[in-house]
Structure formats: structure tokens, C-alpha cells
Scaffold this active site. Structure first.
Site, mmCIF file in Angstrom:
data_model
loop_
_atom_site.group_PDB
_atom_site.id
_atom_site.type_symbol
_atom_site.label_atom_id
_atom_site.label_comp_id
_atom_site.label_asym_id
_atom_site.label_seq_id
_atom_site.Cartn_x
_atom_site.Cartn_y
_atom_site.Cartn_z
ATOM 1 N N GLY A 140 1.274 -1.488 -0.342
ATOM 2 C CA GLY A 140 -0.386 -0.017 -0.214
ATOM 3 C C GLY A 140 0.879 1.156 -0.060
ATOM 4 C CB CYS A 141 0.421 4.601 -0.971
ATOM 5 S SG CYS A 141 -1.637 4.835 0.045
ATOM 6 C CE1 TYR A 142 -0.630 8.739 4.707
ATOM 7 C CE2 TYR A 142 -3.275 6.097 4.362
ATOM 8 C CZ TYR A 142 -2.652 8.052 4.454
ATOM 9 O OH TYR A 142 -3.452 8.967 4.412
#
Length: 327
Positions: A140-142
Site C-alpha cells: 500500500g501507499c502508506y
């Protein structure tokens, strides 16, 4: 392919010199791709229709840019047919089916037998495993920005506190327009200590630390479309000077083409990384407090999703890791 990540992924693949896109599908979005996304006019004659496994099986590799809980239903049959899969959803990022059910609010995991096989697709950490994988769990991005901000010193950390801000596109295309209106002249924290990316960050950082590492993750929304800016507070077992911390990070990422450890006098800005597959990291040391404050930035739709998926694709096929991404 009707979401933000699918659109970015298709753009990158159509421009990739070693990739040929032969199939696209979506749950409800149908028709010529150039009509769905006018930016692809003159670039492709592909037609998007409902998912069909027989048509998908004509490809050597399938990217799944689906909502959470969908990929775990599609991936097993593709893998059984000998097709490589890069999944951009969260369905295979956790090693525990029980943890997945807890954090993603699913009734059960449809393919728990694949969780142990799925390779976490963070190239800066797991390139050797990615090369031989048949199922990639694209981070994921986070988690990408958070994990890479801490990875070089995970074993030295006593605890980690992550304060991360994202643009509205991180919520997906179905919610972005509403959120952009809500966030005008606004700023808020959300899902405090409850965000579904939390266990992904904790699992990977604990694996790097070789022990259970206390991690607190708090996401925020800002009134812009794309980009993530994370400020990470790392409490250390023993103090590090600025020079020691800087060298630790620079050595760790010396061979990482998309990670730049900036000098201490540089102040990070989102506009430097938006539209690229790059991640920038800044380190500030307070040895008297046994503290490091690390700031890190990336584009959530590229390095935080589709660009990273292309990075993984390049590694799986033996291409230069940067192919199709230095634009």
C-alpha cells in the site's frame, strides 16, 4: 481498470518498451478504453469488458487493481493456470488470514493457502524474492512510505510513531470527488490507530527488527489530490548523531534507483515527487533524546501503487528495474 491505480498502471504499461497489454477488464466500466479515459486516444484499441478468466489467461501476467476482497477470489485460478499475478489490493499483504479478516472486515479469506507464498512487493527490500515469485502482494501507499522511512534502522528502534498525510486520491476514485469537496480549507486525522494499513506496517517493520516493534500509525487527509508526506518519529535504543544516521540511510539505499536520501539542509516538498516513482527521505537526529525524525514523500498513485507494480514486473522479467518508469 476503472480506478485511479488501474488508469495509472495502464498509462505506464502502454509506454513500457517491454510490455504488451493484451487484456483489460472492469466490474462495471465497459467500452473502448479511449472512451473511458480520453487521455488514451490514439494510444490503444483495447476494449474493456467484464472479467473473463479465459480471456485473461491469454496473458503471461495479470495485474489485479481491484477493491479489497476481490483479488483473493480471482488470484487462485490465475496462479493455478500458471499465470503470474501482481495484486495491488491488500488481499495478500498480510501473512495471517485472521489478521486480514480483522482489519479488512471480511467474513473470511478466500485463498489462505496463498498467503505464505505471496511475496511482499517492496523492491528495495525483497528484490531477490520478487524475481522468482508467481504472486506479488504490491504494498500500500502508506506502508511503502512508512516502511522505507524506517527500514534502515528497524533493529535500532525502540518504538515508532508515524504521522502521515495523504491526498484524497488515496481513498479511491469512488470517494475522491466527495472528499475533495469536504476537504476544501480543511485538514483531519482519520481511522486513528485503526487504519487497515496498520498491520501491514507493523508486520514488515517487526520482521526487519526481528522482534515485535511498537508502532503507532495515524493517517491524515489534506485538500489536494495526490501525494503522501510522512513524518516518522523513531525512538532509538541508543543515540545516533546526524552523520551516523545519514550514512546509515545512504548506505542502505545506495543501490535503490527510486529512493533518494536528501542532505540535511533540504526541506522535502510533495511537488518534487508527484508524477514520479521516486521516494525522498530526510533525516534529522536529536542524539540527546535518542530520537530521529524522518520525513518521507511519494506519489501514492505511482510509487505507492502502479509504479511500484511496474517495478515488480521489471524484476520478475529480468528487465532493468527503472524500465518504463523514468518519465
Amino acid at each position: 481498470m476503472s480506478g485511479y491505480s488501474g488508469r495509472e498502471l495502464l498509462r505506464l504499461l502502454l509506454e513500457h518498451p517491454q510490455a504488451e497489454v493484451v487484456y483489460v477488464s472492469a466490474h462495471a466500466t465497459t467500452g473502448p478504453v479511449a472512451e473511458i479515459w480520453p487521455e488514451f486516444t490514439g494510444k490503444t484499441d483495447l476494449v474493456c469488458g467484464p472479467y473473463n478468466v479465459e480471456a485473461a489467461a491469454e496473458a503471461e501476467l495479470i495485474f489485479l487493481a481491484t477493491p479489497h476482497t476481490v483479488s483473493m477470489k480471482l488470484a487462485p485460478e490465475l496462479v493455478e493456470r500458471g499465470i503470474k499475478v501482481i495484486d495491488i489490493s491488500g488481499d495478500f499483504r498480510l501473512s495471517s488470514a485472521d489478521e486480514y479478516v480483522k482489519w479488512y472486515k471480511a467474513e473470511h479469506h478466500e485463498a489462505p493457502q496463498l498467503l505464505a507464498e505471496a511475496v511482499y512487493g517492496l523492491p528495495e527490500l525483497y528484490a531477490d524474492r520478487i524475481k522468482d515469485a508467481r504472486l506479488i502482494a504490491n504494498p500500500g501507499c502508506y506502508p511503502t512510505v512508512s516502511i522505507l522511512a524506517v527500514a534502515p534502522l528497524a533493529r535500532l528502534a525502540d518504538s515508532v510513531h508515524i504521522d502521515a498525510k495523504s491526498g484524497t486520491s488515496g481513498a479511491g476514485i469512488a470517494h475522491a470527488e466527495r472528499l475533495m469537496g469536504e476537504m476544501k480549507d480543511n485538514f483531519k486525522a482519520y481511522k486513528i490507530l485503526k487504519h487497515q494499513h496498520t498491520p501491514e506496517i507493523v508486520e514488515q517493520l517487526s520482521r526487519l527488527a526481528k522482534r515485535s516493534l511498537p508502532v503507532a500509525f495515524v493517517p491524515h487527509l489534506l485538500p489536494f489530490e495526490r501525494g503522501i508526506f510522512a513524518t516518522v518519529y523513531v525512538n532509538l535504543k541508543e543515540p545516533l548523531t546526524q552523520a551516523e544516521a545519514q550514512k546509515l540511510f545512504e548506505d542502505f539505499y545506495a543501490d535503490a534507483p527510486f529512493v533518494e536520501v536528501v542532505s540535511p539542509d533540504v526541506e522535502l516538498e510533495l511537488k518534487t515527487v508527484v508524477g514520479t516513482n521516486n521516494l525522498q527521505i530526510h533525516i534529522a537526529a536529536a542524539p540527546e533524546q535518542k530520537l530521529l525524525v524522518i520525513t518521507a514523500t511519494l506519489d501514492n498513485l505511482i510509487k505507492g501503487a502502479s509504479g511500484q507494480a511496474v517495478q515488480n514486473f521489471n524484476l520478475m522479467y529480468g528487465f532493468n528495474e527503472t524500465t518504463g518508469l523514468n518519465t
